[in-house]
Scaffold this active site. Structure first.
Site, PDB file in Angstrom:
ATOM      1  CB  CYS A 168     -49.864  40.359  17.624  1.00  0.00           C
ATOM      2  SG  CYS A 168     -50.344  39.805  19.283  1.00  0.00           S
ATOM      3  CB  ALA A 309     -46.950  33.082  15.230  1.00  0.00           C
ATOM      4  CB  CYS A 342     -54.541  37.329  20.900  1.00  0.00           C
ATOM      5  SG  CYS A 342     -53.576  38.815  21.082  1.00  0.00           S
TER       6      CYS A 342
HETATM    7  C1  LIG Z   1     -44.802  42.767  18.928  1.00  0.00           C
HETATM    8  C2  LIG Z   1     -45.458  41.550  18.291  1.00  0.00           C
HETATM    9  C3  LIG Z   1     -46.112  40.646  19.103  1.00  0.00           C
HETATM   10  C4  LIG Z   1     -46.716  39.527  18.546  1.00  0.00           C
HETATM   11  N1  LIG Z   1     -47.326  38.641  19.386  1.00  0.00           N
HETATM   12  C5  LIG Z   1     -47.864  37.509  18.886  1.00  0.00           C
HETATM   13  C6  LIG Z   1     -48.423  36.527  19.748  1.00  0.00           C
HETATM   14  O1  LIG Z   1     -48.425  36.673  20.978  1.00  0.00           O
HETATM   15  N2  LIG Z   1     -48.962  35.411  19.212  1.00  0.00           N
HETATM   16  C7  LIG Z   1     -48.963  35.206  17.860  1.00  0.00           C
HETATM   17  O2  LIG Z   1     -49.445  34.162  17.430  1.00  0.00           O
HETATM   18  N3  LIG Z   1     -48.455  36.132  16.993  1.00  0.00           N
HETATM   19  C8  LIG Z   1     -47.901  37.270  17.478  1.00  0.00           C
HETATM   20  N4  LIG Z   1     -47.335  38.197  16.619  1.00  0.00           N
HETATM   21  C9  LIG Z   1     -47.571  38.083  15.161  1.00  0.00           C
HETATM   22  C10 LIG Z   1     -46.647  37.100  14.438  1.00  0.00           C
HETATM   23  O3  LIG Z   1     -45.303  37.369  14.728  1.00  0.00           O
HETATM   24  C11 LIG Z   1     -46.906  37.196  12.939  1.00  0.00           C
HETATM   25  O4  LIG Z   1     -48.283  37.064  12.698  1.00  0.00           O
HETATM   26  C12 LIG Z   1     -46.154  36.118  12.171  1.00  0.00           C
HETATM   27  O5  LIG Z   1     -44.770  36.298  12.314  1.00  0.00           O
HETATM   28  C13 LIG Z   1     -46.554  36.129  10.694  1.00  0.00           C
HETATM   29  O6  LIG Z   1     -45.754  35.270   9.952  1.00  0.00           O
HETATM   30  P1  LIG Z   1     -45.383  35.608   8.416  1.00  0.00           P
HETATM   31  O7  LIG Z   1     -44.489  34.528   7.965  1.00  0.00           O
HETATM   32  O8  LIG Z   1     -46.607  35.929   7.668  1.00  0.00           O
HETATM   33  O9  LIG Z   1     -44.567  36.978   8.515  1.00  0.00           O
HETATM   34  P2  LIG Z   1     -43.094  37.182   9.162  1.00  0.00           P
HETATM   35  O10 LIG Z   1     -42.867  36.196  10.256  1.00  0.00           O
HETATM   36  O11 LIG Z   1     -43.021  38.639   9.485  1.00  0.00           O
HETATM   37  O12 LIG Z   1     -42.109  36.826   7.988  1.00  0.00           O
HETATM   38  C14 LIG Z   1     -42.093  37.495   6.759  1.00  0.00           C
HETATM   39  C15 LIG Z   1     -40.742  37.216   6.091  1.00  0.00           C
HETATM   40  O13 LIG Z   1     -40.783  37.677   4.740  1.00  0.00           O
HETATM   41  C16 LIG Z   1     -39.553  38.302   4.453  1.00  0.00           C
HETATM   42  N5  LIG Z   1     -39.749  39.252   3.335  1.00  0.00           N
HETATM   43  C17 LIG Z   1     -40.239  40.518   3.403  1.00  0.00           C
HETATM   44  N6  LIG Z   1     -40.225  41.063   2.179  1.00  0.00           N
HETATM   45  C18 LIG Z   1     -39.744  40.131   1.323  1.00  0.00           C
HETATM   46  C19 LIG Z   1     -39.503  40.121  -0.081  1.00  0.00           C
HETATM   47  N7  LIG Z   1     -39.739  41.193  -0.861  1.00  0.00           N
HETATM   48  N8  LIG Z   1     -38.994  38.982  -0.633  1.00  0.00           N
HETATM   49  C20 LIG Z   1     -38.746  37.896   0.132  1.00  0.00           C
HETATM   50  N9  LIG Z   1     -38.952  37.859   1.471  1.00  0.00           N
HETATM   51  C21 LIG Z   1     -39.450  38.976   2.049  1.00  0.00           C
HETATM   52  C22 LIG Z   1     -39.139  38.972   5.756  1.00  0.00           C
HETATM   53  O14 LIG Z   1     -37.742  39.213   5.804  1.00  0.00           O
HETATM   54  C23 LIG Z   1     -39.597  37.941   6.787  1.00  0.00           C
HETATM   55  O15 LIG Z   1     -38.573  37.020   7.095  1.00  0.00           O
HETATM   56  C24 LIG Z   1     -46.688  39.316  17.148  1.00  0.00           C
HETATM   57  C25 LIG Z   1     -46.007  40.237  16.331  1.00  0.00           C
HETATM   58  C26 LIG Z   1     -45.392  41.335  16.890  1.00  0.00           C
HETATM   59  C27 LIG Z   1     -44.639  42.304  16.006  1.00  0.00           C
END
Ligand SMILES: Cc1cc2nc3c(=O)[nH]c(=O)nc-3n(C[C@H](O)[C@H](O)[C@H](O)COP(=O)(O)OP(=O)(O)OC[C@H]3O[C@@H](n4cnc5c(N)ncnc54)[C@H](O)[C@@H]3O)c2cc1C
Length: 420
Positions: A168, A309, A342
């Site tokens: 983000c 997300a 965003c």
């Molecule tokens: C402050 C903030 C604001 C945001 N605002 C927005 C927004 O307004 N709009 C938007 O679309 N997005 C936003 N995002 C971004 C969004 O949250 C992420 O892009 C999204 O969560 C990515 O999904 P993901 O599944 O790739 O990662 P995550 O949702 O972070 O999930 C990763 C998972 O993998 C697990 N994991 C880590 N290591 C391991 C391992 N070794 N083995 C197994 N599992 C593991 C973790 O525990 C976690 O559950 C924001 C993020 C933040 C921090």
């Protein structure tokens, strides 16, 4: 849903990471093929709606509204291995868990998100959570951001943004605007400064220019080419490495930090990583470039989209369609166009909704000027998007509306500093 202890297991589809991407893919796979054996490797007992953390820091949501028990998120029919993946052996179609076990698979989906490198800013880890040093990038600290905003009575308020890519890319400045708006309403005279490692407010020039106006409208100074490298909580001083090689110290009363970010260490060290450490997948099919039975999505990929997300919402159905196609020996037909979004909270009650695809193409879902701040988008951010996340995406549904339409590159020629 069942929770399994560590042991040798085999799944038709193993998923590393049960965050936004992992749960969305598992739920959709099981909607399409209820009898598929799907294993989710995820160590955390909670699932977080991270996009809500900006609103927690801005005093609009409580932290608990952004967190659910992981067991309630794991889809029916999937097996949850509450473990951490440690290493990959793609030539043997298996991976190793931190607890010592192994997991075999026919197909693998890799989505463990990214790593927050707090340690790369000297003194930061010790400083966080006290003395006005905070970050919306941690669930436990976002409420402290709101405490700091309420307690602020003046003095330098610094907001930092590290080198891209980060998740983000708009979040570092969203909280600046929410704080500035709150102080303006409260009659507090604020000394605002946005310190950015890159050379623009955002990666898409159309939005970068509009956002610079928003920041200036609040009277915020903008320091481009300023990278936070150290925090001294004793003296209440933050140090920045400047693009010209100089180091500059700035006193602070409030310091909101967005940490440097990179691929998780176990990904960097794996055969799945590309040169920069992220998982190396085709940017359209999301299939690994070297291992045909491996797909990746979410923040961990090296694809040049914004890590959001919103991107995951578009990627998950592509991964599911192509993974099932690959299992059936068919050609991969689904394509991801690089969509990311965003919602930039420019004030309490106003949002600029930046939507874009690969190569800086602006792709608004709604008619009109995409840089206009609107109250209707505020309600999308506050009410619609959380529900879209929990009740639609994590349940394996795909929303066909609204459809984003390409508007053109809208002067995408400047070097990216926001979305990548
Ligand atoms: C402050 C903030 C604001 C945001 N605002 C927005 C927004 O307004 N709009 C938007 O679309 N997005 C936003 N995002 C971004 C969004 O949250 C992420 O892009 C999204 O969560 C990515 O999904 P993901 O599944 O790739 O990662 P995550 O949702 O972070 O999930 C990763 C998972 O993998 C697990 N994991 C880590 N290591 C391991 C391992 N070794 N083995 C197994 N599992 C593991 C973790 O525990 C976690 O559950 C924001 C993020 C933040 C921090």
């Amino acid at each position: 849903m069942t929770q399994e202890s560590t042991s040798q297991r085999h799944f038709q589809v193993a998923i590393v990471g049960g965050g936004a991407a992992g749960i969305a893919v598992a739920a959709r796979l099981l909607k399409k093929r209820p009898n598929l054996s799907v294993g989710i490797i995820e160590p955390s007992g909670h699932h977080y709606y991270q996009p809500g953390w900006t609103l927690v820091g801005g005093g609009i949501f409580s932290a608990n509204e952004t967190r659910r028990e992981q067991r309630r998120c794991i889809p029916v029919g999937a097996q949850w291995l509450r473990e951490r993946a440690q290493s990959f052996e793609p030539e043997h179609n298996r991976l190793r868990l931190a607890g010592g076990g192994r997991v075999g698979y026919d197909m693998l989906v890799v989505c463990p998100g990214l790593q927050l490198d707090w340690h790369r800013v000297e003194g930061l880890e010790e400083a966080l959570g006290t003395g006005g040093v905070t970050s919306n990038y941690r669930f436990d600290l976002a409420p402290y951001t709101w405490e700091c905003i309420q307690a602020y009575r003046g003095g330098p308020a610094l907001f930092t943004q590290p080198a891209m890519p980060i998740k983000c890319a708009g979040a570092p400045q969203k909280i600046l605007y929410l704080a500035a708006d709150y102080w303006r309403q409260a009659g507090v005279e604020a000394d605002l400064r946005f310190c950015v490692q890159g050379g623009a407010m955002f990666g898409i020039p159309l939005f970068a220019e509009a956002l610079e106006q928003v920041a200036r409208g609040y009277g915020a100074a903008i320091d481009y080419g300023n990278d936070l490298v150290a925090v001294d909580p004793g003296r209440k001083v933050a140090s920045f490495a400047r693009a010209d090689g100089e180091r500059v110290e700035r006193p602070y009363e409030l310091l909101h930090v967005v940490p440097p970010q990179s691929a998780p260490e176990f990904i960097k060290a794996s055969p799945l990583a590309g040169a920069a450490g992220w998982v190396d997948v085709d940017r359209q099919t999301l299939q690994h470039t070297r291992f045909a039975n491996i797909f990746a999505l979410g923040d961990v990929t090296g694809t040049p989209n914004a890590k959001t997300a919103a991107a995951v919402r578009q990627q998950a159905p592509v991964v599911v369609a192509n993974l099932l196609g690959a299992m059936a020996g068919k050609a991969l037909r689904a394509r991801y166009d690089g969509y990311g979004a965003c919602p930039l909270t420019t004030a309490r009650g106003r949002v600029m909704l930046a939507e874009f695809a690969y190569d800086g193409v602006v792709t608004p879902s709604f008619p009109g000027d995409p840089t206009r701040e609107r109250r209707s988008y505020w309600y999308l951010k506050k009410l619609v998007f959380p529900s879209l996340y929990w009740d639609v995406m994590l349940q394996g549904y795909v929303v066909r509306w609204p459809r984003h339409r390409p508007l053109g590159t809208a002067a995408a020629a400047r070097p990216a500093a926001g979305a990548r």
